[in-house]
Design an enzyme around this catalytic site. Sequence first.
Site, PDB file in Angstrom:
ATOM      1  N   GLY A  29      37.489  34.495  35.128  1.00  0.00           N
ATOM      2  CA  GLY A  29      36.849  35.763  34.800  1.00  0.00           C
ATOM      3  C   GLY A  29      37.566  36.432  33.647  1.00  0.00           C
ATOM      4  O   GLY A  29      38.623  35.969  33.196  1.00  0.00           O
TER       5      GLY A  29
ATOM      6  N   GLY B 101      41.340  41.560  33.344  1.00  0.00           N
ATOM      7  CA  GLY B 101      41.092  42.816  34.027  1.00  0.00           C
ATOM      8  C   GLY B 101      40.041  42.728  35.120  1.00  0.00           C
ATOM      9  O   GLY B 101      39.709  43.741  35.747  1.00  0.00           O
ATOM     10  N   SER B 102      39.530  41.520  35.377  1.00  0.00           N
ATOM     11  CA  SER B 102      38.498  41.374  36.414  1.00  0.00           C
ATOM     12  C   SER B 102      39.091  41.312  37.820  1.00  0.00           C
ATOM     13  O   SER B 102      38.362  41.374  38.809  1.00  0.00           O
ATOM     14  CB  SER B 102      37.650  40.116  36.152  1.00  0.00           C
ATOM     15  OG  SER B 102      38.466  38.948  36.156  1.00  0.00           O
TER      16      SER B 102
ATOM     17  N   LYS C 180      41.463  38.801  38.873  1.00  0.00           N
ATOM     18  CA  LYS C 180      41.743  37.425  39.289  1.00  0.00           C
ATOM     19  C   LYS C 180      43.082  37.285  39.998  1.00  0.00           C
ATOM     20  O   LYS C 180      43.170  36.741  41.106  1.00  0.00           O
ATOM     21  CB  LYS C 180      41.731  36.480  38.067  1.00  0.00           C
ATOM     22  CG  LYS C 180      40.440  36.457  37.303  1.00  0.00           C
ATOM     23  CD  LYS C 180      40.507  35.514  36.109  1.00  0.00           C
ATOM     24  CE  LYS C 180      41.577  35.894  35.115  1.00  0.00           C
ATOM     25  NZ  LYS C 180      41.388  37.233  34.535  1.00  0.00           N
ATOM     26  N   SER C 181      44.143  37.752  39.346  1.00  0.00           N
ATOM     27  CA  SER C 181      45.493  37.602  39.897  1.00  0.00           C
ATOM     28  C   SER C 181      45.654  38.385  41.194  1.00  0.00           C
ATOM     29  O   SER C 181      46.301  37.919  42.142  1.00  0.00           O
ATOM     30  CB  SER C 181      46.545  38.067  38.884  1.00  0.00           C
ATOM     31  OG  SER C 181      46.516  37.265  37.721  1.00  0.00           O
TER      32      SER C 181
ATOM     33  N   SER D 273      40.341  31.081  31.610  1.00  0.00           N
ATOM     34  CA  SER D 273      39.651  29.800  31.375  1.00  0.00           C
ATOM     35  C   SER D 273      38.209  30.031  30.913  1.00  0.00           C
ATOM     36  O   SER D 273      37.270  29.747  31.662  1.00  0.00           O
ATOM     37  CB  SER D 273      39.695  28.918  32.628  1.00  0.00           C
ATOM     38  OG  SER D 273      39.393  29.640  33.807  1.00  0.00           O
TER      39      SER D 273
END
Length: 269
Positions: free
Chosen positions: A99, A102-103, A105-106, A173
Amino acid sequence: MIAWGKGSVSLCAAAPEIQPAVKRVGYVKVAGGDFGRGGLRFMAPVKSMEAPRTVAEKKIPEVSTHGNSTNILWHDCNVNKTDRQQLLQQKGCVIWITGLSGSGKSTVACALSRSLYARGKLAYVLDGDNVRHGLNSDLGFIAEDRAENIRRVGEVAKLFADAGVICIASLISPYRRDRDTCRSLLPEGDFIEVFMDVPLDVCESRDPKGLYKLARAKKITGFTGIDDPYEVPLKAEVVLQQKVGLRESPADLAEALISFLEEKGYLVV
């Protein structure tokens, strides 16, 4: 000297009880212990290193070439993926979270790791920034380096899955080709693509690293979502959306992924 047990057995190179080995077959005398009461007894003949040996002819496996590596051979171990999964009581797989920056993910990756840990399941997070501190510290952000970054993470994730671990890869990615290449490394079903479907304006409003601001000011170039494309997954197994007016917690999103893993049988063997 070697000694063990009651009435221990002792072997000493300088002891007179030990006869010198003959050219091809020798004997060793052992005193006391469990080998006899009093006196000396002889162990079975021991073949010397000079004794002739017959070795059955063995077919030498053919070596191969892969990429830039030549004369290599895959070495199988008698402990395989199934054995490791049985030991861990789970199935190894790769959860690939993709994504925009800032979406979340982490954050979701870490929440999922915590939820799995609470259930007694072994997981490991490969975070896009973290791997650039070591494994991929030699790579920049030009197109070729970004592709190599994804390739390396995909190969490492495959190894984790083969070890029976649930590997959570969290990277932007942006290109389908690179994600599909990583998918192709694993058996069917063991690559679970998770798309963080969060609008650009929401990600930009968060801007946790201040990168969107720099990209808008043209202080950095090639930034995904601004002057470089993000290719939305076409066949993601799981899509986590940012709902209007409802902001689900990372723990809630992690539970959605847990439900998927349970449904697909990854948390049991």
